[in-house]
Design an enzyme around this catalytic site. Sequence first.
Site, PDB file in Angstrom:
ATOM      1  CD  GLU A 190      -7.389  23.388  13.661  1.00 28.17           C
ATOM      2  OE1 GLU A 190      -7.425  24.525  13.178  1.00 28.17           O
ATOM      3  OE2 GLU A 190      -6.534  23.028  14.491  1.00 28.17           O
ATOM      4  CD  GLU A 237      -9.165  28.466  18.721  1.00 30.21           C
ATOM      5  OE1 GLU A 237      -9.809  29.120  17.867  1.00 30.21           O
ATOM      6  OE2 GLU A 237      -8.271  27.647  18.430  1.00 30.21           O
TER       7      GLU A 237
END
Length: 950
Positions: free
Chosen positions: A480, A758
């Site tokens: 990502e 996260e």
Amino acid sequence: MDHTHLTPVALRCENRASPPAVDVANPRLGWTLHAPSDATRNSWQSAYQIQVASSLEKLAADTVDLWDSEKTASRRTTQVRYDGQPLASAQQCFWRVRVWDEADRQSGWSNPAVWTMGILSREAWQARWIGVEAAIPHPAPFFRYDFKVEKGIRRAHLYATACGLYRMHINGAALADNVLAPEWTDYHRRIQYQGYDVTDCLQRGDNVIGACVGDGWYAGRIGITFAVPGASPRGIYGRHLALLAQLHIEFDDGEQCVIATDDGWRYSLKGPIRTADLLDGIHYDARQEMPGWDAAGFDDADWQPVVERKAPAGRLVAQANEPVRVGQRIAPQRMLEPVPGVYVFDLGQNVTGWVRLKLAGRRGQAIQLRHAEMLSEDGHIYTENLRTASQTDTYHCRGGGEEVFEPVFTYHGFQFVEVSGLSQRPALTDLEACAVWTSAPEAGDLTCSNTLYNQIFSNIRWTQRNNLIGVPTDCPQRDERMGWSADIQVFAQTGCFNQDLAATLTKWLDDFCDAQADDGRLPDFAPHPFDPNRCFSGTPGWGDAGPIVAWCLYRNYGDRDILRRLYEPTRRWIEWIHRMNPNLLWREARHNDYGEWLNADTFQFDHLPSQGADMPRDVLATAYFFRSTALLADMAQVLGRVEDAERYRGLADRIKGAFNDAYVNREGRIVGDTQAGYAIALSFGLLAEPLEKRAFDHMIRRFDDYDGHLSTGFIATVLLMNELTRRGRADLAHELLNKRTCPSWGYSVEQGATTVWERWDGFVRGKGFQDPNMNSFCHFAIGSVGEWMYRNVLGVDVDNTAEIGQLTVMPRPSRHVTWARGYHRTIHGRVSVDWAVQGDRLTLEVTTPANCETTIGILSSDMDRVRESGRTLREAPGLTFIGTRGAFALVRGGSGTYRFTSVCDPALLESADQTGCGLVTGKSASATASAGLTASVEQRRPGAVPTATG
Ligand code: BGC
């Protein structure tokens, strides 16, 4: 003549110290005023003089040929525009500044600083783009060029860039310590080039300039291509690597020459870098090293002549931000051997970068290095959360003794490295990690009595470093690594407290504006490697990063140019939302609509509600519509666009009305009844005053449903913390920060986290890892609580929107924190704070820089017994007592060192209503924190002894 004790230091040009390539025709200059700590208080600059010359000698000899500002009456120390002779490509500009203080006493000249101009026009680029015959994939090409220098060299400056990543070499050595150049932009629009002073690298006689080029973002794999139908997994920007380099040499006799990439250069594909990819790692075959390839005397007979390539579409721009560099080398703490012959090194710190490994092996022996953030319970590295990013480096030994492997053109996010293929057990010292990040100067630090807070703070800093690789990214490990815009939107202020991000975020906002869709939608991430007209744009809270980050830079660095730059893109964004939603509730066209991302509804706990944390998406969207419209009005106001200011202020008021009509009832309940909803509405200033108190109570009530925990996600967490403090419940904010059960920051620390996760529940004891499809252990969004820590634990807040910096120092001791010390380096200089509560005594030492006004709040249970260096507040030299606010005595002063003492009853540390001061950002700009604080205190008559709680 009397001399001032002020000295101008830390000279900056376009936000950087001695930038090696500046392509702004009239760059902005700035400096900081240093005053010794025992100097008289309240110093400020009343005038400055800047001199700029084309050589150091001229500057020293007072024969200034480029610009002399003469003595200019002004308090300004930043963003002073160069106003001298027109500057040419590659020109060097030496400069110095002196100042006059409040009593018109003059300082000496500063030490000289330098900036070097970039290449200012297309025509000034004599270099041609060169490459190789083949398209990717192919091994990393090496380029070289021999040339002779017959005369003495006065100076030499190189400019270089690539379609791909490059490293320049001159005469046998890699040139500079920057890595991953030219860094990431939308190469179809802008390609950054870098400048290097190479005067000391060249020699009379034979010289060689060379380069090696890797795939990088241009031609290698980049994140989430899998989510975009039709997107190619590699080669998004192009399939041909290319190099552009131009060396300017100035000889002792004044003559100049340019050596540039052209068809006289040669290349080879037979070098050791067989493959190199940002996500997948590198395959390096040491048997194919070409010793001496970058030095004179090398036989390049089997190298090929280069192929000239068409110039790419992107505009060439000088890199504005500080380069990515190795910021720290880290020795591993331990080594495990989960199966015989497989060694796992634990760095004890999650980092971004790579390792340097010393080893010995047979010729051709293959060694493999795999990188991971976590260990599984069986002691193996945990790689599922990397998705398809393999983060694996393979090294083939040269053989014949010790060798050292250090990769290029890749980076990994990891704490653990698994090394296999060695013939013998390595020593712990055979490996070290090279942690890389954007080398923007450090700007703050804090330590306090609470070890959990300290670890959280350290985790935030590391997460920032690990995600600043030219672009602020979401994560550094999985496939990502994108410049997701909401992530930096919520983190920008913390980022600016930790590092001077003026240059870095200015560059990123250029990436962001490059990615605006034709209809006005702003992007979900930048750079945007896909087509923003088709995907990943137009999302509430994400697109809003433009105005929010720009305003943050304005507030921290006083930069109006950034508001000017973002004005039109923001206006188009607002007009687009409005067009799609004429009734002012953002119900249509929310595109990817991520909402309050990763809130408590995404948890898997039986003891917490499974629903009720996710703020209804249209409520969140409409709140952001209001927020960005209000910011647009503020931007218009600052830029003197009076009509626009009025127009958008009116629109903001109408959105607010629509929001209240649709979503807020008379009890202050907001549709969804979420902690996030209340935090956002309060902090954006969406509620009428009588409703604020009720909404705030609802927010607090909703903690009960989560056993006293947060239920917020990416967007609202820091806003919630700020609101608690602003509205008199600093005690609750401290409780949240001090928790160790999930969800909390402390929970991840309990699991050994060295960076911010996260997800609040990325790993849960007894349950294991969260969904590996989205479970990074290095994401800065909820690390946005860092700004709260600076403001409340250290106690520092900044507002540099005026020429005179406005600082606030107001630490909030609590039963969880009884001392703290640290600093923040503002554009005006360093604010240091050191406070402690012992028994019932508070000591607070504050040092503030010149050219600032500082409001200091001293917590006290007895206002009459607050002292500064033994004197009452009314008698203390250089301070004005301005009143009290809650349990704080407030004074205002300028530069100097101040030592306060007060009586601080232990009950005060437990007290719910300790504060309630306006130390919070998030409201529309005109109501920023310190301003709010100042205004509400000033209404009191000076001299009166106010006691009411604000
Ligand atoms: C990223 C986030 C980002 C989000 C959008 C994720 O995959 O890692 O940080 O903001 O997508 O919701």
